[in-house]
Design an enzyme around this catalytic site. Structure first.
Site, short mmCIF file in Angstrom:
data_model
loop_
_atom_site.label_atom_id
_atom_site.label_comp_id
_atom_site.label_asym_id
_atom_site.label_seq_id
_atom_site.Cartn_x
_atom_site.Cartn_y
_atom_site.Cartn_z
N GLY A 4 -21.50 27.06 -2.30
CA GLY A 4 -21.89 28.68 -2.49
C GLY A 4 -22.74 29.15 -1.23
O GLY A 4 -22.64 28.50 -0.26
N SER A 5 -23.39 30.21 -1.06
CA SER A 5 -24.26 30.80 -0.12
C SER A 5 -25.41 29.84 -0.28
O SER A 5 -26.23 28.80 -1.09
CB SER A 5 -25.16 31.72 -0.61
OG SER A 5 -25.58 32.34 -1.64
N GLY B 250 -28.50 27.91 -2.97
CA GLY B 250 -28.85 26.86 -2.59
C GLY B 250 -29.82 26.57 -2.72
O GLY B 250 -31.08 25.80 -3.63
N GLU C 116 -22.63 22.35 -0.78
CA GLU C 116 -21.78 22.44 0.53
C GLU C 116 -22.30 23.95 0.27
O GLU C 116 -21.75 24.98 -0.40
CB GLU C 116 -20.58 21.96 -0.01
CG GLU C 116 -19.96 21.02 0.02
CD GLU C 116 -19.69 19.82 1.48
OE1 GLU C 116 -20.79 20.48 1.86
OE2 GLU C 116 -20.52 18.33 1.41
#
Length: 508
Positions: free
Chosen positions: A242-243, A247, A264
């Site tokens: 995701g963004s 994270g 990721e």
């Protein structure tokens, strides 16, 4: 197409989505408050009931219980589930690809390609099941053997994003299962139907080979449901896509309970084009990398750093190709660019372009919305010539915007390339071996993926996928990414009748 025609299309798409779910053998969800929209029209496909905190916790419990037995099954036997899943995916490749198109808006070729990626990682995992190797090391003590072994880790939580609604799940799940882990999957709440289809196929695969279907659990809902995976100590590894913002929230919470994270996150990928480059090859690669999936890939090409001697002829080629890209309904033959996922994505693109032009950028082509319907968002991919790498260029906008910068010296180009927070994918186009090697060297690209004479997107499953810096540092898919899903044990075996101590220590 007018808004009226768009409204007429939505019921057809909704009926098709229901038909596809039945083809997979999935139960049609009971209506609920989670609304599943198609970006093709912006209309509703289905509604379903999301999980509650209680049902999510129960799913984690089932996965944890199943792990106690699954970890003792030999890895090549565990691979039978993945082998059967690959067979089912092959049989349903077209149908699952179509469902990806309905939910995520990908054109048919890209959607089917994503399903093929699932099949490929299953094949990789099947072979891997006989190659979970540990090392044997020389011991300094006579009559001793020193070695390492790898063991199943536990429950793996997978949080995936809308743009690759099935492939990223498969990357994690195929490896986790052969490594002896169980999986709880929380997909994007934008793409729950593809998740339901995959979950159904996996449980069928398990039953077909006599394995426990409880090794895989699916939970649906918003961030609160995903938080159950973040905070539950029974989830040994959390793999989250995701963004960067996501994270920053997830990583400290998992770390606080001493869990593992595989992140990721964002990408702001660049390609350098040198004077020696094959411009025809470069242009083709650039167009796909920048405009494919309507710019909604983490590996999308967002920055083009071109030598001043070739920027004119290269931009002529790329802009000419952009003007010929057919934008529209991704279910229509010949369409190469489908819709943005929703209104928010379009607003982010519009705002970024305004900022870029305000920073002195010049629009080369594209950027305008293509009429289709009031609730769907189709845009022409944009190229913006920038005087410098301004703040908006250093940010990731999840839309088809390609910023063009120029350079005269390769060292300056690499400095520009690396001067962003993200570090996922990168490319250089050159026929000069020295330039290529310089880009791949330790002081070259600082990304997890560095390519020569291909674009930034379209990674193969055989290589480890992931990036550095704000991209999170995780690695999925190929190479030795399997080690993320296992725990390592160092073993010393004394087969002598003596008890020598390490480092020559005597203790008598």
């Amino acid at each position: 197409m007018t808004h009226t025609l768009s409204d007429q299309l939505t019921p057809e798409l909704a009926e098709r989505a229901t038909s596809l779910l039945r083809a997979f053998g999935a139960d049609i969800p009971e209506p609920g408050e989670l609304v599943v929209r198609t970006p093709i029209t912006g209309g509703t496909l289905l509604t379903l009931r999301p999980d509650t905190v209680e049902t999510a916790d129960a799913a984690i419990t089932r996965a944890d219980t199943a792990f106690r037995t699954w970890r003792t099954v030999p890895a090549p036997v565990r691979a039978a589930v993945v082998r059967r899943l690959a067979e089912l995916l092959t049989a349903h490749r077209a149908e699952l690809g179509e469902l990806v198109t309905l939910e995520a808006g990908k054109i048919g070729a890209e959607a089917v390609g994503e399903v093929q990626e699932m099949i490929d990682i299953c094949e990789f995992a099947i072979g891997l099941s006989r190659q979970l190797y540990g090392y044997t090391m020389p011991s300094e003590r006579p009559g001793h053997r020193l070695m390492e072994t790898w063991h199943p880790l536990g429950v793996v939580g997978v949080i995936s994003a809308f743009n690759f609604p099935v492939a990223v799940w498969a990357w994690n799940t195929a490896l986790a299962l052969v490594c002896g882990d169980t999986v709880v999957w929380k997909p994007s709440d934008i793409t729950p139907l593809t998740a339901l289809a995959c979950h159904t196929l996996l449980r069928r695969a398990a039953l077909d080979v006599g394995a426990d279907p409880e090794v895989h659990q699916l939970i649906q809902g918003d961030a609160e449901i995903g938080a159950r995976l973040v905070d539950d100590e029974r989830v040994a590894l959390l793999s989250a896509t995701g963004s960067v913002r996501m994270g920053r929230t997830v990583a400290p919470r998992v770390a606080a309970r001493f869990g593992r994270c595989l992140l990721e996150l964002g990408g702001n990928n660049a390609a350098i084009v040198t004077p020696s480059a094959d411009l025809e090859l470069a242009a083709r690669a650039i167009v796909f990398a920048a405009a494919g999936t309507a710019g909604q890939r983490c590996t999308t090409l967002r920055r083009l750093i071109v030598h001043t001697d070739v920027v004119g002829p290269l931009l002529d080629r790329v802009a000419n190709a952009y003007r010929q890209l057919r934008v529209g309904n991704p279910l229509t033959d010949g369409v190469l660019v489908g819709p943005l996922i929703h209104a928010g994505a379009h607003e982010n693109m519009r705002t970024a372009l305004e900022r870029a032009l305000g920073d002195g950028g010049r629009m080369v082509c594209g950027g305008e919305r293509v009429p289709f319907g009031d609730d769907s968002y189709y845009v022409r991919p944009a190229i913006v010539r920038m005087p410098a790498q301004t703040a908006v260029v250093r940010e990731e906008t999840f839309a088809p915007i390609l910023y063009v910068l120029t350079y005269r010296d390769l060292d300056h180009a690499i400095t520009l390339h690396n001067a962003v927070p993200q570090g996922l994918s990168s490319s250089i186009f050159t026929t000069d071996q020295r330039e290529a090697e310089r880009f791949l060297a330790a002081d070259g690209s600082d990304c997890g993926i560095a390519n020569v004479n291909i674009g930034t997107s379209g990674a193969e499953i055989g290589g480890a996928f992931g990036g550095e810096k704000h991209t999170g540092g995780g690695r999925e898919s190929g190479s030795d990414s399997w080690k993320s899903y296992m725990r390592r044990a160092t073993n010393t075996v004394n087969y002598s009748t003596e008890l020598p101590l390490a480092q020559g220590i005597t203790f008598t």
